[in-house]
Design a protein around this motif. Structure first.
Motif, mmCIF file in Angstrom:
data_model
loop_
_atom_site.group_PDB
_atom_site.id
_atom_site.type_symbol
_atom_site.label_atom_id
_atom_site.label_comp_id
_atom_site.label_asym_id
_atom_site.label_seq_id
_atom_site.Cartn_x
_atom_site.Cartn_y
_atom_site.Cartn_z
ATOM 1 N N THR A 100 -8.740 2.808 6.825
ATOM 2 C CA THR A 100 -8.309 1.616 6.095
ATOM 3 C C THR A 100 -9.468 0.996 5.327
ATOM 4 O O THR A 100 -9.313 0.562 4.177
ATOM 5 N N CYS A 140 -2.354 -6.197 -1.231
ATOM 6 C CA CYS A 140 -1.511 -5.015 -1.456
ATOM 7 C C CYS A 140 -1.699 -3.914 -0.425
ATOM 8 O O CYS A 140 -0.835 -3.037 -0.305
ATOM 9 N N HIS A 196 -1.197 -4.229 2.506
ATOM 10 C CA HIS A 196 -0.115 -4.452 3.468
ATOM 11 C C HIS A 196 1.246 -4.004 2.927
ATOM 12 O O HIS A 196 2.240 -4.057 3.663
ATOM 13 N N ASP A 227 4.083 -1.463 0.663
ATOM 14 C CA ASP A 227 4.395 -0.093 0.288
ATOM 15 C C ASP A 227 5.206 -0.104 -1.006
ATOM 16 O O ASP A 227 5.417 -1.164 -1.603
ATOM 17 N N ASP A 238 8.109 -2.620 -1.461
ATOM 18 C CA ASP A 238 7.822 -4.040 -1.619
ATOM 19 C C ASP A 238 7.566 -4.319 -3.096
ATOM 20 O O ASP A 238 7.166 -3.433 -3.854
ATOM 21 N N PHE A 254 -7.372 -10.246 3.535
ATOM 22 C CA PHE A 254 -6.539 -9.286 4.266
ATOM 23 C C PHE A 254 -5.838 -9.959 5.443
ATOM 24 O O PHE A 254 -4.643 -9.754 5.667
ATOM 25 N N GLU A 255 -6.552 -10.784 6.186
ATOM 26 C CA GLU A 255 -5.980 -11.427 7.361
ATOM 27 C C GLU A 255 -4.939 -12.477 6.976
ATOM 28 O O GLU A 255 -3.871 -12.577 7.601
ATOM 29 N N ARG A 265 -1.897 -10.590 5.854
ATOM 30 C CA ARG A 265 -1.205 -9.976 7.009
ATOM 31 C C ARG A 265 -0.284 -10.989 7.686
ATOM 32 O O ARG A 265 0.884 -10.716 7.953
ATOM 33 N N ILE A 307 2.725 -11.911 5.308
ATOM 34 C CA ILE A 307 3.662 -10.804 5.084
ATOM 35 C C ILE A 307 4.418 -10.470 6.363
ATOM 36 O O ILE A 307 5.636 -10.214 6.335
ATOM 37 N N GLU A 308 3.746 -10.481 7.496
ATOM 38 C CA GLU A 308 4.443 -10.224 8.763
ATOM 39 C C GLU A 308 5.489 -11.303 9.024
ATOM 40 O O GLU A 308 6.602 -11.004 9.483
ATOM 41 N N ARG A 365 8.473 -10.619 6.639
ATOM 42 C CA ARG A 365 9.272 -9.456 7.055
ATOM 43 C C ARG A 365 10.152 -9.792 8.263
ATOM 44 O O ARG A 365 11.251 -9.243 8.420
#
Length: 321
Positions: free
Chosen positions: A7, A52, A54, A56, A59, A214-215, A218, A221-222, A225
């Motif tokens: 990653t 991005c 995070h 696919d 999305d 990134f955090e 995350r 986005i989590e 979802r």
């Protein structure tokens, strides 16, 4: 969240590819190879990639006039992008959209948008589709500090909250809407706090720090979802060039520009992962070389491609339902 080596390598690869692409486009534009208007993303790479990574292909993202970095971070084909920017057949939009209008629906890239504040309503529409179909997907709107003042953006954030949509509003606050400073044009010290007033989960992060972006992404986005609704992320960053190629930047001091180069997100990333012995310098140097070769090959392909055929002039104008 501790990131594994693959990653980290992919994060650096995408950031470096954006930088190499933008530096090359800058040179080619000044040499007269590229028509139209070009706005460079250099200096903001940690933002697009931190979000991005995070996502696919299923999305969605919506972009701005400064959209090359978002395209590359989302996985759009670099050769197709270069052909588009050069105005050649084989570009992602047939060579007819140019730098400010790249789109790739197969990658979930709804399009760069020359209208400030133009993409948040489109992203809300995509998020409504996701919710209606009960998909575990998200839609992300990238806008700048200038678009944070637009009524379209306010309406989009409000509607996303009212309908509980899986939308993330990313505000890349680089300090300027064209040449107007954010302290003058934005009537609040924090874009994130303004977004929170609409009922969004909102936070501000340092756009020089890939790991911070990134955090934050995350978490947002989590939550989206899982049905937890929309969020806003204000990424405070610095663009290394002017609003457009050729901008004399009389509104910025030399000290500010020097500081921008010193606070390079790629350099900061390398220093951290090498210092923590998570990646080797040789691995990163190889990525540097690979990105240079990939972009050079894309330029050659674009230069050798023909322009769109005259018969293509009136195609792709209307969609028949």
């Amino acid at each position: 969240m501790q990131l594994d080596q693959p990653t980290l390598l992919e994060a650096y690869r995408r950031m470096k590819l954006i930088r190499e692409f933008e530096e090359t486009v800058h040179t080619r534009f000044e040499q007269g190879d590229i028509p139209g208007f070009v706005h460079l993303y250099a200096g903001q790479e940690a933002g697009a990639v931190g979000v991005c990574l995070h996502l696919d292909d299923d999305d969605y993202i919506g972009s701005t006039h400064r959209g090359h970095g978002h395209c590359i971070a989302k996985g759009c084909d670099v050769e197709g992008m270069m052909k588009e920017i050069f105005g050649r057949a084989g570009g992602l939009c047939g060579g007819k959209g140019g730098s400010m209008h790249i789109a790739d629906i197969d990658k979930g890239m709804l399009g760069a948008n020359a209208i400030v504040g133009g993409n948040p309503p489109l992203v809300v529409g995509a998020a409504l589709t996701i919710k209606t179909k009960a998909l575990a997907k998200v839609a992300v709107s990238f806008t700048g500090d200038g678009a944070s003042n637009q009524g379209t953006t306010f309406e989009a954030m409000n509607l996303a909250v009212v309908l509980g949509l899986p939308a993330i509003f990313v505000f890349e606050n680089n300090g300027y809407g064209e040449g107007t400073g954010v302290s003058y044009a934005v009537g609040a010290d924090s874009i994130a706090e303004r977004a929170a007033g609409f009922g969004l989960h909102a936070r501000t992060v340092d756009g020089r720090d890939f790991f911070a972006v990134f955090e934050a992404a995350r978490e947002a986005i989590e939550r989206a979802r899982a049905g937890g609704g929309p969020s806003a992320i204000e990424i405070r960053c610095m663009r290394q060039y002017g609003h457009f190629i050729g901008d004399p930047q009389a509104y910025r001091s030399k000290a500010e520009l020097d500081q921008c180069r010193a606070d390079d997100p790629l350099t900061i990333f390398r220093q951290r992962v090498e210092g923590e012995a998570r990646l080797e310098a040789a691995e990163l140097d190889k990525i540097d070389a690979d990105c240079r070769n990939l972009v050079a090959a894309a330029v050659e392909a674009a230069r050798n491609a023909p322009p769109p055929a005259p018969a293509e002039l009136l195609t792709d104008v209307y969609v028949s339902y």
